[in-house]
Design a protein around this motif. Structure first.
Motif, short mmCIF file in Angstrom:
data_model
loop_
_atom_site.label_atom_id
_atom_site.label_comp_id
_atom_site.label_asym_id
_atom_site.label_seq_id
_atom_site.Cartn_x
_atom_site.Cartn_y
_atom_site.Cartn_z
N GLU A 278 66.66 71.96 49.53
CA GLU A 278 65.95 71.05 50.10
C GLU A 278 66.60 70.03 51.36
OE1 GLU A 278 63.11 68.79 47.98
OE2 GLU A 278 62.11 67.96 49.66
N PHE A 279 66.69 70.43 52.53
CA PHE A 279 67.32 69.80 53.29
C PHE A 279 66.88 68.47 53.67
CE2 PHE A 279 68.89 69.02 57.78
CZ PHE A 279 70.12 69.06 57.65
N ASP A 280 67.66 67.61 53.54
CA ASP A 280 67.62 66.25 53.86
C ASP A 280 68.38 65.59 55.04
OD1 ASP A 280 67.37 63.42 54.07
OD2 ASP A 280 68.03 62.85 52.01
N ALA A 281 67.76 65.59 56.37
CA ALA A 281 68.62 65.00 57.53
C ALA A 281 69.32 63.96 57.40
CB ALA A 281 67.55 65.06 58.53
N GLU A 282 69.09 63.04 56.53
CA GLU A 282 69.66 61.74 56.12
C GLU A 282 70.94 61.91 55.43
OE1 GLU A 282 68.60 59.05 58.09
OE2 GLU A 282 67.06 60.48 58.97
N ARG A 283 70.94 62.99 54.78
CA ARG A 283 72.23 63.08 53.74
C ARG A 283 73.39 63.77 54.70
NH1 ARG A 283 71.99 63.32 48.30
NH2 ARG A 283 73.54 64.32 47.33
N ASP A 284 74.74 63.46 53.74
CA ASP A 284 75.72 63.97 54.36
C ASP A 284 76.18 65.25 53.54
OD1 ASP A 284 78.46 64.51 55.06
OD2 ASP A 284 79.48 62.46 54.68
N TYR A 285 76.44 66.21 54.33
CA TYR A 285 76.51 67.79 53.52
C TYR A 285 78.21 67.99 53.67
CZ TYR A 285 71.52 67.95 52.58
OH TYR A 285 70.37 67.88 52.16
N GLN A 286 79.14 67.17 54.11
CA GLN A 286 80.37 67.62 54.38
C GLN A 286 80.90 68.23 53.08
OE1 GLN A 286 81.67 67.73 57.27
NE2 GLN A 286 79.73 67.00 57.96
N GLU A 287 80.72 67.73 51.90
CA GLU A 287 81.36 68.22 50.78
C GLU A 287 80.84 69.64 50.54
OE1 GLU A 287 79.89 66.87 46.98
OE2 GLU A 287 81.62 67.96 46.01
N LEU A 288 79.49 70.05 50.90
CA LEU A 288 79.06 71.40 50.78
C LEU A 288 79.44 72.17 51.97
CD1 LEU A 288 76.93 73.39 49.47
CD2 LEU A 288 75.08 71.98 50.89
N ILE A 289 79.69 71.56 53.32
CA ILE A 289 80.04 72.36 54.10
C ILE A 289 81.77 72.73 53.97
CG2 ILE A 289 80.79 72.42 56.79
CD1 ILE A 289 78.39 70.63 57.13
N ALA A 290 82.44 71.96 53.40
CA ALA A 290 83.61 72.12 53.01
C ALA A 290 83.93 73.39 52.02
CB ALA A 290 84.51 70.76 52.59
N PHE A 291 82.86 73.18 50.94
CA PHE A 291 83.12 74.27 50.01
C PHE A 291 82.84 75.69 50.79
CE2 PHE A 291 81.36 77.11 46.95
CZ PHE A 291 81.82 76.75 45.88
N GLY A 292 81.84 75.77 51.47
CA GLY A 292 81.57 76.83 52.41
C GLY A 292 82.87 77.49 53.15
N LYS A 293 83.62 76.54 53.81
CA LYS A 293 84.71 76.96 54.43
C LYS A 293 85.89 77.02 53.57
CE LYS A 293 84.00 73.74 58.42
NZ LYS A 293 84.51 72.63 59.38
N ASN A 294 86.07 76.67 52.44
CA ASN A 294 87.16 77.07 51.50
C ASN A 294 86.95 78.39 50.83
OD1 ASN A 294 88.72 74.70 51.47
ND2 ASN A 294 87.48 73.55 50.10
N ALA A 295 85.65 78.61 50.71
CA ALA A 295 85.22 79.92 50.16
C ALA A 295 85.54 80.87 50.99
CB ALA A 295 83.64 80.11 49.88
N LYS A 296 86.23 80.86 52.15
CA LYS A 296 86.37 81.68 53.19
C LYS A 296 87.88 81.86 53.26
CE LYS A 296 84.48 82.11 57.37
NZ LYS A 296 83.67 83.26 57.29
N LYS A 297 88.56 81.15 52.59
CA LYS A 297 89.99 81.08 52.65
C LYS A 297 90.89 81.11 51.17
CE LYS A 297 90.02 76.36 54.47
NZ LYS A 297 90.05 75.93 55.99
#
Lengths: 251, 66
Positions: A98-117
């Motif tokens: 459930e997306f929260d526009a106020e929340r910082d998703y940098q850890e989640l985005i970093a997880f996605g990027k790491n899963a590519k490499k």
């Protein structure tokens, strides 16, 4: 509310693809009265012999709109469908946010990027999911698919990763199309020149040279083209797009 | 393919020639096609991508004798 939903590891060599299952879930949600929902995007993850992917290690994600009270129902519909159709021998995982526009998703985005490499573990995924308050569930087998499912949501929120499923299927190869014609396709919102990232005007013609795909770039469905020495804008073959996948998100 | 049943990442012509002559070829779903030619080892369900190549996995599925 806006939600993101991603699945991974639902298939085997004889089954329907994970992308088709994602589309089926989307159709069920729309039939329930939720939506609109986006197109499904395919997110390429790390290719490594120690990762037990079927043949290509990718996850399938979409986002949509629904009433705030619908989250549990969305999870139940998606879980039920996965349990019903996931292939024998697969290791399905589901992630719903459930997306929260106020929340910082940098850890989640970093997880996605790491899963590519690099190789990530289920423990990594569970930890990240708990920190970001999202639903992550296993649906059989080893449940290894939760890693890709979580990564797919992170990459979709990031907004510059993934091919649009079924995109450009109805475009004829070796034909010329005006940008305005291409923009009538649901899977395309902009045509950008690859090197400059500048948008092409609607009246410009594009030569479709081979099978190509639109990709998610800065939260839009983008067809990348290159300008030939003769000044003609030409599409990029799918194999080249796959190769570029690893640096789209670095820009 | 070679004795290890692999092809480099972009041997498109060889991938097409091998697949055209292969009784086991089975097309993968469209979103997983990579080669321009529909019938190609790169678009086959039995290929597995590795870091720099594809590997034919058909021998692991003898129960599908297509």
């Amino acid at each position: 509310m806006k939600f993101y939903l991603c699945i991974d590891d639902t298939d085997n060599l004889d089954s329907i693809g994970t992308g088709t299952i994602a589309e089926q879930i989307r159709e069920k949600l729309v039939a329930r009265g939720y939506g609109p929902c986006s197109l499904v995007t395919r997110h390429q993850l790390y290719i490594h012999e120690d990762i037990p992917y079927t043949s290509h290690n990718s996850s399938m994600c979409f986002c949509g709109e629904a009433p705030a009270s619908a989250l549990a129902d969305i999870i139940e519909i998606a879980s039920g469908h996965l349990d019903a159709v996931a292939a024998e021998g697969s290791d399905p995982g589901l992630c719903v946010l459930e997306f929260d526009a106020e929340r910082d998703y940098q850890e989640l985005i970093a997880f996605g990027k790491n899963a590519k490499k690099k190789i990530l573990t289920k423990a990594d995924a569970i930890s990240c999911a708990q920190n970001n308050r999202l639903h992550l569930s296993e649906h059989g087998g080893t449940g290894q698919g939760i890693i890709g499912a979580l990564a797919g949501v992170g990459l979709r929120i990031f907004g510059s990763d993934g091919e649009v499923k079924a995109g450009m299927k109805n475009i004829e190869i070796n034909q010329h199309y005006r940008v305005s014609e291409l923009k009538e396709l649901p899977e395309l919102t902009r045509v950008l020149e690859l090197r400059t990232k500048e948008p092409l005007d609607d009246a410009v013609e594009v030569e479709v040279c081979g099978r190509t795909k639109t990709v998610l770039y800065r939260h839009e469905y983008v067809l990348f083209v290159v300008r030939s020495a003769a000044g003609i804008y030409q599409t990029i073959n799918k194999s080249e797009i796959r190769r570029m996948g690893e640096y789209f998100y670095e820009q | 393919m070679n004795s290890k049943k692999t092809l480099p990442a972009d041997a498109w012509e060889r991938g097409q020639a091998i697949a055209l002559a292969c009784a086991a070829f089975e097309q993968d779903v469209e979103e997983e096609w990579v080669a321009q030619e529909p019938v190609s080892c790169y678009n086959c369900r039995y290929r597995r991508f590795t870091a720099a190549a594809i590997l034919c996995m058909k021998s692991r599925f003898p129960e599908n004798p297509k």
